[in-house]
Design a protein around this motif. Structure first.
Motif, PDB file in Angstrom:
ATOM      1  N   SER A  75       3.800   1.959  -2.629  1.00  0.00           N
ATOM      2  CA  SER A  75       2.897   0.808  -2.623  1.00  0.00           C
ATOM      3  C   SER A  75       3.660  -0.369  -2.051  1.00  0.00           C
ATOM      4  O   SER A  75       4.826  -0.582  -2.374  1.00  0.00           O
ATOM      5  CB  SER A  75       2.429   0.454  -4.026  1.00  0.00           C
ATOM      6  OG  SER A  75       1.635   1.467  -4.555  1.00  0.00           O
ATOM      7  N   LYS A 108      -1.080  -2.395   0.292  1.00  0.00           N
ATOM      8  CA  LYS A 108      -1.574  -1.078   0.698  1.00  0.00           C
ATOM      9  C   LYS A 108      -0.760   0.016   0.024  1.00  0.00           C
ATOM     10  O   LYS A 108       0.314  -0.233  -0.519  1.00  0.00           O
ATOM     11  CB  LYS A 108      -1.512  -0.915   2.216  1.00  0.00           C
ATOM     12  CG  LYS A 108      -0.097  -0.871   2.780  1.00  0.00           C
ATOM     13  CD  LYS A 108      -0.119  -0.630   4.271  1.00  0.00           C
ATOM     14  CE  LYS A 108       1.276  -0.538   4.842  1.00  0.00           C
ATOM     15  NZ  LYS A 108       1.277  -0.154   6.236  1.00  0.00           N
ATOM     16  N   HIS A 109      -1.308   1.234   0.071  1.00  0.00           N
ATOM     17  CA  HIS A 109      -0.610   2.435  -0.367  1.00  0.00           C
ATOM     18  C   HIS A 109      -0.322   3.268   0.884  1.00  0.00           C
ATOM     19  O   HIS A 109      -1.161   3.336   1.785  1.00  0.00           O
ATOM     20  CB  HIS A 109      -1.458   3.261  -1.334  1.00  0.00           C
ATOM     21  CG  HIS A 109      -1.816   2.532  -2.593  1.00  0.00           C
ATOM     22  ND1 HIS A 109      -0.880   2.069  -3.484  1.00  0.00           N
ATOM     23  CD2 HIS A 109      -3.011   2.192  -3.126  1.00  0.00           C
ATOM     24  CE1 HIS A 109      -1.476   1.479  -4.499  1.00  0.00           C
ATOM     25  NE2 HIS A 109      -2.779   1.531  -4.295  1.00  0.00           N
ATOM     26  N   PRO A 123      -5.635  -1.532  -3.552  1.00  0.00           N
ATOM     27  CA  PRO A 123      -5.158  -2.588  -2.664  1.00  0.00           C
ATOM     28  C   PRO A 123      -6.010  -3.848  -2.815  1.00  0.00           C
ATOM     29  O   PRO A 123      -7.230  -3.783  -2.908  1.00  0.00           O
ATOM     30  CB  PRO A 123      -5.323  -1.978  -1.272  1.00  0.00           C
ATOM     31  CG  PRO A 123      -5.255  -0.509  -1.504  1.00  0.00           C
ATOM     32  CD  PRO A 123      -5.898  -0.287  -2.839  1.00  0.00           C
ATOM     33  N   LYS A 137       4.556   4.254  -6.092  1.00  0.00           N
ATOM     34  CA  LYS A 137       3.127   3.968  -6.192  1.00  0.00           C
ATOM     35  C   LYS A 137       2.744   3.368  -7.542  1.00  0.00           C
ATOM     36  O   LYS A 137       3.124   3.856  -8.589  1.00  0.00           O
ATOM     37  CB  LYS A 137       2.315   5.234  -5.957  1.00  0.00           C
ATOM     38  CG  LYS A 137       0.841   4.945  -5.875  1.00  0.00           C
ATOM     39  CD  LYS A 137       0.051   6.132  -5.442  1.00  0.00           C
ATOM     40  CE  LYS A 137      -1.412   5.731  -5.337  1.00  0.00           C
ATOM     41  NZ  LYS A 137      -2.245   6.831  -4.976  1.00  0.00           N
ATOM     42  N   ILE A 174      -1.097  -6.164  -4.397  1.00  0.00           N
ATOM     43  CA  ILE A 174      -0.879  -4.893  -3.703  1.00  0.00           C
ATOM     44  C   ILE A 174      -1.523  -4.978  -2.332  1.00  0.00           C
ATOM     45  O   ILE A 174      -2.720  -5.255  -2.214  1.00  0.00           O
ATOM     46  CB  ILE A 174      -1.453  -3.725  -4.521  1.00  0.00           C
ATOM     47  CG1 ILE A 174      -0.707  -3.616  -5.840  1.00  0.00           C
ATOM     48  CG2 ILE A 174      -1.365  -2.428  -3.735  1.00  0.00           C
ATOM     49  CD1 ILE A 174      -1.182  -2.532  -6.745  1.00  0.00           C
TER      50      ILE A 174
END
Length: 108
Positions: free
Chosen positions: A95, A66-67, A30, A25, A64
């Motif tokens: 991530s 998404k997580h 995002p 992460k 980025i």
């Protein structure tokens, strides 16, 4: 073909522009753009650059996406003849980043 080996969170990843990768992460939202400046190796057609340990004037630009949490890993510990065991699970937060380009900065 352009590719590079980058270091993020003490892990080395082989990246190419236009592909996405899952890393530990990163503390950003995002949609945010990030600059990965720890480039260990860079290859562009017949030009090869090796860092000692990093290359100063090359960076990778990413976004980025998404997580998320990775798949569950089961941790099982047991001590024989002691009637002791424990079973735990762990899911690492990750991530997903999209590498958009690998750029060079001109030295002045």
């Amino acid at each position: 073909m352009i590719y590079a080996i980058i270091e993020t969170n003490n892990k080395q990843i082989w990246v190419t522009p236009g592909k996405f990768y899952d890393v530990d992460k990163i503390s950003a939202e995002p949609g945010d753009y990030i600059k990965l400046s720890k480039i260990l190796f860079f290859k562009k057609e017949k030009e090869t650059t090796i860092g000692k340990p990093c290359i100063d004037n090359i960076y990778a630009k990413g976004r980025i996406l998404k997580h998320f949490k990775s798949r569950k890993i089961t941790v099982f510990k047991m001590k024989p003849k002691k009637n002791m065991y424990s079973k735990n699970g762990h899911r690492q937060t990750m991530s997903r980043i999209l590498i958009e380009s690998i750029n060079t900065t001109q030295k002045k």
